[in-house]
Design an enzyme around this catalytic site. Structure first.
Site, mmCIF file in Angstrom:
data_model
loop_
_atom_site.group_PDB
_atom_site.id
_atom_site.type_symbol
_atom_site.label_atom_id
_atom_site.label_comp_id
_atom_site.label_asym_id
_atom_site.label_seq_id
_atom_site.Cartn_x
_atom_site.Cartn_y
_atom_site.Cartn_z
ATOM 1 N N LYS A 100 3.098 1.913 2.675
ATOM 2 C CA LYS A 100 3.351 2.330 4.056
ATOM 3 C C LYS A 100 4.842 2.422 4.382
ATOM 4 C CE LYS A 100 2.198 -2.311 5.636
ATOM 5 N NZ LYS A 100 2.180 -2.816 4.267
ATOM 6 N N HIS B 229 14.348 -5.039 -0.138
ATOM 7 C CA HIS B 229 13.935 -3.887 0.670
ATOM 8 C C HIS B 229 15.151 -3.098 1.147
ATOM 9 C CE1 HIS B 229 9.521 -4.273 1.443
ATOM 10 N NE2 HIS B 229 9.756 -5.452 0.911
ATOM 11 N N SER C 94 0.817 -1.219 0.000
ATOM 12 C CA SER C 94 0.000 0.000 0.000
ATOM 13 C C SER C 94 0.850 1.268 0.000
ATOM 14 C CB SER C 94 -0.925 0.010 1.216
ATOM 15 O OG SER C 94 -0.156 0.045 2.412
ATOM 16 N N ALA D 259 18.295 1.747 0.811
ATOM 17 C CA ALA D 259 19.612 2.393 0.724
ATOM 18 C C ALA D 259 19.661 3.409 -0.414
ATOM 19 C CB ALA D 259 20.702 1.341 0.552
#
Length: 184
Positions: free
Chosen positions: A13, A53, A11, A58
């Site tokens: 977040k 992720h 979504s 990074a």
């Protein structure tokens, strides 16, 4: 200020929380930001997901450091919160999973879980620096069929309610769009 960012999978977040960290860092050269990651790689796909992720984070926020804390989240908030350091917790759902539905070892019972939940909320209220917490809103669909899954959904819902009370702001992410739920 503390903020809880809720939303479904993909979504936006985590990206929203990362943007909060980037904005925080841009305001002053003496500020720091640290992501407290709660995921444990239980299989090859999760290993790849975590690595992806980390690489994306990074690139987006190079000054955002990472601390792996799959279990001791309340202690980490007490230890690392500081007025010039923003903490991003990603995510409460995985933290709950490690404690209540672990891949190995015994799950926390109800009393131990409630104590850990209270410790998290106490650490939030006592934190001298800002904290952004990310979590999955999973209770908008059908009730799960198994008692274990229903207990998990209930535990997460109650956790969200208690953390939201300890936060100044709550944001719901829908399709990458921020929907303010609670504002100071």
């Amino acid at each position: 200020m503390h903020e809880l960012i809720l939303g479904g999978q993909k979504s936006g977040k985590s990206r929203c929380a990362e943007q909060r960290a980037a904005d925080w860092l841009d305001q002053s050269a003496v500020r720091e930001a640290c992501l407290i990651a709660t995921a444990l790689p239980g299989d090859a796909e999760m290993h790849q997901r975590i690595a992806r992720h980390q690489a994306e984070r990074a690139r987006r926020v190079p000054k955002l450091t990472t601390l792996e804390v799959p279990y001791a989240l309340p202690q980490a908030l007490r230890e690392y919160s500081a007025p010039r350091r923003l903490l991003v917790v990603d995510c409460l759902t995985l933290w709950l999973t490690q404690l209540r539905m672990p891949l190995t070892g015994a799950a926390l019972g109800d009393a131990a879980w409630l104590a850990r939940q209270a410790a998290l909320c106490d650490a939030l209220r006592a934190a001298p620096g800002p904290i952004v917490l990310v979590s999955n809103e999973i209770s908008l669909g059908l009730s799960p069929l198994s008692p274990e899954a229903r207990r998990f959904v209930d535990s997460l819902g109650v956790l969200h309610q208690r953390v939201a009370l300890a936060c100044d702001a709550v944001t719901l992410m829908v399709a990458g769009i921020e929907m303010p739920v609670k504002r100071p």
